[in-house]
Design an enzyme around this catalytic site. Structure first.
Site, mmCIF file in Angstrom:
data_model
loop_
_atom_site.group_PDB
_atom_site.id
_atom_site.type_symbol
_atom_site.label_atom_id
_atom_site.label_comp_id
_atom_site.label_asym_id
_atom_site.label_seq_id
_atom_site.Cartn_x
_atom_site.Cartn_y
_atom_site.Cartn_z
ATOM 1 N N ARG A 1 0.823 -1.212 0.000
ATOM 2 C CA ARG A 1 0.000 0.000 0.000
ATOM 3 C C ARG A 1 0.859 1.266 0.000
ATOM 4 O O ARG A 1 0.449 2.311 -0.509
ATOM 5 C CB ARG A 1 -0.922 -0.024 1.221
ATOM 6 C CG ARG A 1 -1.933 1.104 1.285
ATOM 7 C CD ARG A 1 -2.844 0.979 2.502
ATOM 8 N NE ARG A 1 -3.831 -0.079 2.345
ATOM 9 C CZ ARG A 1 -3.838 -1.222 3.015
ATOM 10 N NH1 ARG A 1 -2.877 -1.489 3.886
ATOM 11 N NH2 ARG A 1 -4.771 -2.118 2.826
ATOM 12 N N TYR A 2 2.035 1.206 0.586
ATOM 13 C CA TYR A 2 2.925 2.358 0.707
ATOM 14 C C TYR A 2 4.241 2.064 -0.005
ATOM 15 O O TYR A 2 4.673 0.909 -0.070
ATOM 16 C CB TYR A 2 3.192 2.674 2.178
ATOM 17 C CG TYR A 2 1.939 2.909 2.988
ATOM 18 C CD1 TYR A 2 1.249 4.121 2.901
ATOM 19 C CD2 TYR A 2 1.439 1.923 3.837
ATOM 20 C CE1 TYR A 2 0.100 4.342 3.645
ATOM 21 C CE2 TYR A 2 0.289 2.135 4.581
ATOM 22 C CZ TYR A 2 -0.382 3.342 4.484
ATOM 23 O OH TYR A 2 -1.520 3.549 5.213
ATOM 24 N N ARG B 1 7.299 0.010 2.112
ATOM 25 C CA ARG B 1 7.037 -1.112 3.003
ATOM 26 C C ARG B 1 5.903 -1.984 2.462
ATOM 27 O O ARG B 1 5.030 -1.518 1.740
ATOM 28 C CB ARG B 1 6.690 -0.636 4.420
ATOM 29 C CG ARG B 1 5.521 0.333 4.496
ATOM 30 C CD ARG B 1 5.677 1.219 5.733
ATOM 31 N NE ARG B 1 4.562 2.139 5.942
ATOM 32 C CZ ARG B 1 4.484 3.342 5.371
ATOM 33 N NH1 ARG B 1 5.425 3.741 4.525
ATOM 34 N NH2 ARG B 1 3.467 4.141 5.636
ATOM 35 N N CYS C 1 -4.313 -17.372 14.392
ATOM 36 C CA CYS C 1 -3.986 -16.598 15.593
ATOM 37 C C CYS C 1 -4.120 -17.490 16.826
ATOM 38 O O CYS C 1 -4.832 -18.499 16.806
ATOM 39 C CB CYS C 1 -4.931 -15.408 15.758
ATOM 40 S SG CYS C 1 -4.836 -14.182 14.445
ATOM 41 N N CYS D 1 -9.778 -11.999 18.171
ATOM 42 C CA CYS D 1 -10.396 -10.804 18.727
ATOM 43 C C CYS D 1 -11.758 -10.599 18.079
ATOM 44 O O CYS D 1 -11.919 -10.807 16.882
ATOM 45 C CB CYS D 1 -9.508 -9.579 18.488
ATOM 46 S SG CYS D 1 -7.830 -9.757 19.115
ATOM 47 N N CYS E 1 -11.712 -8.026 15.049
ATOM 48 C CA CYS E 1 -10.635 -8.156 14.072
ATOM 49 C C CYS E 1 -11.061 -7.638 12.704
ATOM 50 O O CYS E 1 -12.111 -8.016 12.177
ATOM 51 C CB CYS E 1 -10.229 -9.619 13.961
ATOM 52 S SG CYS E 1 -8.934 -9.911 12.737
ATOM 53 N N ARG F 1 -9.601 -8.391 9.997
ATOM 54 C CA ARG F 1 -9.417 -9.468 9.017
ATOM 55 C C ARG F 1 -10.219 -10.707 9.413
ATOM 56 O O ARG F 1 -9.866 -11.831 9.061
ATOM 57 C CB ARG F 1 -7.931 -9.820 8.885
ATOM 58 C CG ARG F 1 -7.093 -8.712 8.269
ATOM 59 C CD ARG F 1 -5.709 -9.195 7.829
ATOM 60 N NE ARG F 1 -4.965 -8.100 7.231
ATOM 61 C CZ ARG F 1 -3.875 -7.545 7.778
ATOM 62 N NH1 ARG F 1 -3.404 -8.003 8.918
ATOM 63 N NH2 ARG F 1 -3.263 -6.545 7.176
ATOM 64 N N ASP G 1 -11.835 -0.378 12.819
ATOM 65 C CA ASP G 1 -12.223 -0.470 11.414
ATOM 66 C C ASP G 1 -13.665 -0.961 11.267
ATOM 67 O O ASP G 1 -14.256 -1.520 12.199
ATOM 68 C CB ASP G 1 -11.270 -1.417 10.681
ATOM 69 C CG ASP G 1 -9.840 -0.909 10.702
ATOM 70 O OD1 ASP G 1 -9.623 0.251 10.302
ATOM 71 O OD2 ASP G 1 -8.938 -1.665 11.130
ATOM 72 N N ASP H 1 -7.535 4.023 9.501
ATOM 73 C CA ASP H 1 -7.312 3.437 8.189
ATOM 74 C C ASP H 1 -8.519 3.787 7.329
ATOM 75 O O ASP H 1 -9.633 3.304 7.581
ATOM 76 C CB ASP H 1 -7.164 1.916 8.295
ATOM 77 C CG ASP H 1 -5.721 1.470 8.237
ATOM 78 O OD1 ASP H 1 -5.048 1.814 7.253
ATOM 79 O OD2 ASP H 1 -5.276 0.783 9.173
ATOM 80 N N LYS I 1 -3.556 5.119 5.902
ATOM 81 C CA LYS I 1 -3.690 5.436 7.329
ATOM 82 C C LYS I 1 -3.316 6.894 7.565
ATOM 83 O O LYS I 1 -2.282 7.358 7.073
ATOM 84 C CB LYS I 1 -2.776 4.500 8.123
ATOM 85 C CG LYS I 1 -2.912 4.587 9.621
ATOM 86 C CD LYS I 1 -1.891 3.695 10.320
ATOM 87 C CE LYS I 1 -2.229 2.223 10.273
ATOM 88 N NZ LYS I 1 -1.593 1.516 9.147
#
Length: 342
Positions: A88-89, A92, A101, A105, A108, A110, A271, A308, A315
């Site tokens: 995206r950037y 990085r 995981c 959570c 989450c 995702r 999000d 985001d 972001k």
């Protein structure tokens, strides 16, 4: 005690009422459930608003969808040139080695991709393609290893990934995003710490924790192993309604990070993941909390409040502003002229 992975196991452990099982089975059929022994032990079953339970125990509200919510709220797929890479950037990339995981959570972003029915681990062929993509682009300075939680992988798998990144000269920083030091601190062994280090690269860990009770003595000891082993650490926290959306709780968490040699980094506005509205604050509420932290808590304890932008637009910081025409607001909320009058 084992990791609890079904509503029935949560009920057997006394963490949810048996009469809620039918509704929560429907939630678990859509979104993965996992609560490690360490997190289960932290849950106060006498408190209906327990902030640890709110993060990890499924709730009926997760099946309530807001029209604004979306399966890929930050647009990973739109910026994924090859499987497991998000670019995206310019300098990085994300490298998603696994979509597994240790805990899942309830907020989450995702959540449609992770868990036993999710995207799984990268295959050898997919990892080859991801590494080739990174190697062919000299502008990539940092690789952010995420998922899922990459530290669920064995030290051998992590070492193999680090060895391959070590062979790419323009990659200087490798950052791991993880909850493992908090939710499974016993997994932070000397072998794992050694696997995260490689000559010529600087390794960082961004630790995800949302409430000061998560920073147990065992979690702090696990973080000390990482820092003493040469791994730098920052934090990331999600602003959650009823969990940390007051300055006292958030300030205590930031102090716990700093005491553990972890620099507070990001406070994420939650999000627009599906079924998470019961935990979402408004931006104005988040700005008010951040404003209350300023001045009352050390500068070391100030994260950057970020959003985001949905659909992959990046972001941006969304903290409170202190400047207006000819005026600056002090930490007590009083307006001061700037430049000052002669």
């Amino acid at each position: 005690m084992k990791t609890l992975r079904t509503p029935a196991e949560l009920a057997d452990a006394g963490l949810i009422a048996p009469e809620r099982l039918p509704a929560l089975e429907a939630v678990a059929a859509r979104y993965a459930v996992a609560v490690t022994p360490g997190m289960a032990d932290l849950i106060d079953v006498t408190n209906a608003a327990d902030p640890i339970a709110a993060q990890f125990l499924p709730r009926e509200e997760e099946l309530i969808l807001d029209p604004l919510e979306r399966a890929d709220p930050i647009g990973d797929e739109a910026h994924s040139p090859v499987h497991g890479v998000v670019h995206r950037y310019p300098d990085r990339v994300l490298l998603k080695l696994t979509h597994t995981c240790a805990v899942y959570c309830r907020f989450c972003f995702r959540r449609e991709m992770v868990g036993p029915e999710g995207h799984g681990n990268m295959t050898a062929e997919q990892l080859d393609a991801a590494m080739a993509y990174i190697a062919q682009r000299p502008d990539i300075w940092e690789v952010i290893v995420t998922g899922g939680d990459p530290l669920v992988l064995s030290p051998r798998r992590l070492r193999e990934a680090m060895d391959r990144l070590s062979a790419i000269p323009h990659v200087k920083i490798v950052r791991f995003h993880t909850r493992i030091p908090v939710v499974t601190p016993e997994a932070i062994t000397g072998e794992l710490v050694a696997a995260l280090r490689t000559p010529g690269k600087t390794t960082w860990i961004a630790l995800h924790a949302n409430h000061p009770r998560e920073m147990t003595p065992a979690a702090r000891a696990a973080c000390a192993k990482l820092v003493d082993g040469g791994v730098a650490m920052v934090s990331q926290t999600v602003l959650l309604k009823g969990v940390n959306d007051d300055p006292e709780t958030l300030g205590a968490l930031m102090r716990a990070f700093v005491e553990t040699r972890i620099k507070p980094y990001y406070l994420h506005h939650m999000d627009l993941a599906p079924g998470t509205g019961h935990l979402r604050t408004t931006i104005e509420e988040g700005q008010a909390v951040m404003r209350a932290l300023r001045g009352a808590y050390s500068g070391l304890c100030q994260p950057t409040y970020v959003l985001d932008i949905p659909d992959g637009h990046g972001k941006v910081p969304i903290g409170p502003g202190y400047l207006s025409e000819g005026m600056v607001e002090d930490p007590a909320g009083r307006g001061r002229a700037y430049p000052p009058e002669a």
